[in-house]
Write a protein that holds these residues in place. Sequence first.
Motif, PDB file in Angstrom:
ATOM      1  N   GLY A 192     -21.524 -43.818 -42.688  1.00 41.45           N
ATOM      2  CA  GLY A 192     -21.850 -44.480 -41.435  1.00 41.45           C
ATOM      3  C   GLY A 192     -22.742 -43.379 -40.571  1.00 41.45           C
ATOM      4  N   ILE A 193     -23.770 -42.929 -41.189  1.00 39.01           N
ATOM      5  CA  ILE A 193     -24.525 -41.980 -40.104  1.00 39.01           C
ATOM      6  C   ILE A 193     -26.040 -42.534 -40.120  1.00 39.01           C
ATOM      7  CG2 ILE A 193     -23.530 -39.906 -41.043  1.00 39.01           C
ATOM      8  CD1 ILE A 193     -25.845 -39.603 -43.269  1.00 39.01           C
ATOM      9  N   THR A 194     -26.167 -43.849 -40.342  1.00 40.44           N
ATOM     10  CA  THR A 194     -27.626 -44.599 -40.199  1.00 40.44           C
ATOM     11  C   THR A 194     -28.219 -44.231 -38.889  1.00 40.44           C
ATOM     12  OG1 THR A 194     -26.708 -46.339 -41.766  1.00 40.44           O
ATOM     13  CG2 THR A 194     -28.861 -46.597 -40.527  1.00 40.44           C
ATOM     14  N   ASP A 195     -27.140 -44.260 -37.851  1.00 39.55           N
ATOM     15  CA  ASP A 195     -28.055 -44.405 -36.283  1.00 39.55           C
ATOM     16  C   ASP A 195     -27.536 -42.956 -35.698  1.00 39.55           C
ATOM     17  OD1 ASP A 195     -25.406 -45.065 -36.211  1.00 39.55           O
ATOM     18  OD2 ASP A 195     -25.560 -46.718 -34.826  1.00 39.55           O
ATOM     19  N   ARG A 196     -27.123 -42.023 -36.714  1.00 37.25           N
ATOM     20  CA  ARG A 196     -26.321 -40.721 -35.966  1.00 37.25           C
ATOM     21  C   ARG A 196     -27.725 -39.980 -35.610  1.00 37.25           C
ATOM     22  NH1 ARG A 196     -22.353 -36.471 -39.037  1.00 37.25           N
ATOM     23  NH2 ARG A 196     -21.123 -38.532 -38.949  1.00 37.25           N
ATOM     24  N   PRO A 197     -27.648 -39.419 -34.345  1.00 37.55           N
ATOM     25  CA  PRO A 197     -28.932 -38.511 -33.946  1.00 37.55           C
ATOM     26  C   PRO A 197     -29.060 -37.244 -34.696  1.00 37.55           C
ATOM     27  CG  PRO A 197     -27.246 -38.225 -32.410  1.00 37.55           C
ATOM     28  CD  PRO A 197     -26.620 -39.350 -33.348  1.00 37.55           C
ATOM     29  N   LEU A 198     -30.462 -36.700 -34.880  1.00 41.78           N
ATOM     30  CA  LEU A 198     -30.804 -35.439 -35.599  1.00 41.78           C
ATOM     31  C   LEU A 198     -31.854 -34.817 -34.795  1.00 41.78           C
ATOM     32  CD1 LEU A 198     -29.996 -33.694 -37.925  1.00 41.78           C
ATOM     33  CD2 LEU A 198     -31.916 -35.051 -39.158  1.00 41.78           C
ATOM     34  N   GLN A 199     -31.723 -33.572 -34.044  1.00 41.53           N
ATOM     35  CA  GLN A 199     -32.755 -33.131 -33.532  1.00 41.53           C
ATOM     36  C   GLN A 199     -33.786 -32.228 -34.007  1.00 41.53           C
ATOM     37  OE1 GLN A 199     -31.853 -29.786 -30.396  1.00 41.53           O
ATOM     38  NE2 GLN A 199     -33.076 -31.184 -28.957  1.00 41.53           N
ATOM     39  N   MET A 200     -35.041 -32.392 -33.984  1.00 39.02           N
ATOM     40  CA  MET A 200     -35.971 -31.953 -34.837  1.00 39.02           C
ATOM     41  C   MET A 200     -36.573 -30.642 -34.005  1.00 39.02           C
ATOM     42  SD  MET A 200     -36.375 -34.027 -37.205  1.00 39.02           S
ATOM     43  CE  MET A 200     -37.767 -33.863 -38.215  1.00 39.02           C
ATOM     44  N   LEU A 201     -37.457 -29.741 -34.616  1.00 36.64           N
ATOM     45  CA  LEU A 201     -37.958 -28.446 -34.032  1.00 36.64           C
ATOM     46  C   LEU A 201     -38.727 -28.837 -32.721  1.00 36.64           C
ATOM     47  CD1 LEU A 201     -39.067 -26.519 -36.956  1.00 36.64           C
ATOM     48  CD2 LEU A 201     -36.855 -26.463 -35.643  1.00 36.64           C
ATOM     49  N   ASP A 202     -39.313 -29.945 -32.420  1.00 35.09           N
ATOM     50  CA  ASP A 202     -40.018 -30.247 -31.505  1.00 35.09           C
ATOM     51  C   ASP A 202     -39.280 -30.902 -30.211  1.00 35.09           C
ATOM     52  OD1 ASP A 202     -39.745 -32.786 -32.192  1.00 35.09           O
ATOM     53  OD2 ASP A 202     -41.760 -33.331 -31.983  1.00 35.09           O
ATOM     54  N   SER A 253     -37.575 -33.382 -30.216  1.00 32.51           N
ATOM     55  CA  SER A 253     -37.433 -34.982 -30.264  1.00 32.51           C
ATOM     56  C   SER A 253     -36.220 -35.132 -31.022  1.00 32.51           C
ATOM     57  CB  SER A 253     -38.610 -35.542 -30.999  1.00 32.51           C
ATOM     58  OG  SER A 253     -38.831 -35.039 -32.546  1.00 32.51           O
ATOM     59  N   VAL A 254     -35.692 -36.449 -31.048  1.00 34.50           N
ATOM     60  CA  VAL A 254     -34.323 -36.649 -31.492  1.00 34.50           C
ATOM     61  C   VAL A 254     -34.558 -38.029 -32.271  1.00 34.50           C
ATOM     62  CG1 VAL A 254     -31.712 -37.592 -31.268  1.00 34.50           C
ATOM     63  CG2 VAL A 254     -32.781 -35.739 -29.657  1.00 34.50           C
ATOM     64  N   VAL A 255     -34.196 -38.046 -33.624  1.00 32.24           N
ATOM     65  CA  VAL A 255     -34.388 -39.129 -34.360  1.00 32.24           C
ATOM     66  C   VAL A 255     -33.061 -39.527 -35.043  1.00 32.24           C
ATOM     67  CG1 VAL A 255     -36.606 -38.652 -34.898  1.00 32.24           C
ATOM     68  CG2 VAL A 255     -34.917 -37.865 -36.734  1.00 32.24           C
ATOM     69  N   GLN A 256     -32.909 -40.836 -35.502  1.00 31.13           N
ATOM     70  CA  GLN A 256     -31.688 -41.083 -36.248  1.00 31.13           C
ATOM     71  C   GLN A 256     -32.004 -40.897 -37.830  1.00 31.13           C
ATOM     72  OE1 GLN A 256     -31.300 -45.372 -35.448  1.00 31.13           O
ATOM     73  NE2 GLN A 256     -30.501 -45.011 -33.435  1.00 31.13           N
ATOM     74  N   PHE A 257     -30.836 -40.797 -38.458  1.00 30.32           N
ATOM     75  CA  PHE A 257     -30.972 -40.166 -39.935  1.00 30.32           C
ATOM     76  C   PHE A 257     -31.757 -41.340 -40.450  1.00 30.32           C
ATOM     77  CE2 PHE A 257     -27.926 -37.142 -39.080  1.00 30.32           C
ATOM     78  CZ  PHE A 257     -27.695 -36.544 -40.262  1.00 30.32           C
ATOM     79  N   GLN A 258     -31.624 -42.513 -40.187  1.00 26.95           N
ATOM     80  CA  GLN A 258     -32.381 -43.611 -40.974  1.00 26.95           C
ATOM     81  C   GLN A 258     -33.969 -43.572 -40.575  1.00 26.95           C
ATOM     82  OE1 GLN A 258     -31.306 -47.471 -39.416  1.00 26.95           O
ATOM     83  NE2 GLN A 258     -31.363 -46.987 -37.338  1.00 26.95           N
TER      84      GLN A 258
END
Length: 334
Positions: free
Chosen positions: A47-57, A59-64
Amino acid sequence: MQQQHLAIYDPFENMRFGYRICFLCGNTITPDQTAQVFPEWLMQEYGITDRPLQMLDQSVVQFQELQVPCCRRCQTQYVQPLEDQVQEAAQRGVAGLRALDPALLFQWLGKMFYGTLINELIKEQDPLIKPEYAVSEQPKMLMKFQAFFRVLQSIRVPMTFADFLPGSIFVVEVDAAAEPSRFEFRDDLTTMMISLRLDNALIVCCLLDNELLKRAMRRVWAEVEPRKLQPIQAAEFSARVFYGAYLLNVIPDYLPRPVKPQDEVVVMDSLIDDITDVIFNPWENSAYAKMLALSWARWGVTQQDILKDTEAPMSMLFTPAGEFIEFPEIPEQK
């Protein structure tokens, strides 16, 4: 087998990273040809499709949203079969993952690590906020990634490693009933570390050390491997591995042996520059305690708690005499 199938691709030579270049073979592709960095089965199962992940710049993206450019041939012939094998092993839990060929587990973890790296490199071309230390501007890091990608191409290129595995892989059994968390992910580009928690299995891996870390930790691992750890113990073990990778002072390099016309696989040799160097920098309790405190933050254990005895940091794995702790007492729960 045709010789071109054994050719090693090097995107770092001219920094060839973009949405129209297959990450695995370097062929030019259309933007619609992609592969998920985190496989579909993994995202659906946990259930992590839309979990947020922070990048080095920042910005925040979803796992998907994390995808890599991947041609249809590499996707269908190499990436998907790898995913299928790991998914089948993961369905059998710790036993299945431990029984899996370590080279396949290395490829699978490496593909997620490298896929995340590619997204960072592409984002650096137009960052939301320019990172303080851009990956593409650090020659030593790029050299590590270049060496790593040579052996990661074993996903596509039939390859054997001469008496070594590129990374140290630990599959730890965790008492899943003690904590509701089913999935955890952590990586560190600088130390080439990645860890995944999948229900009762914690996978911790240093992707570029030729198993030097596993050899250095052999006594600890001999105690940990046959046991079911409490989550706080698993977090400590992970912190020890991450800190060990931080101390690693050498960078393995990889050289393919010349390919003869009759060869069907590439044989990869490894060397470490200047073997007179110290393999691991000295252990510092204060630095280790800082890393352990990050791993233990959810239990409210601070760096000060860990270093009440500066000569013997707090451990939930071992007593001061070195005996394994079967039932650790978490400070706030005493």
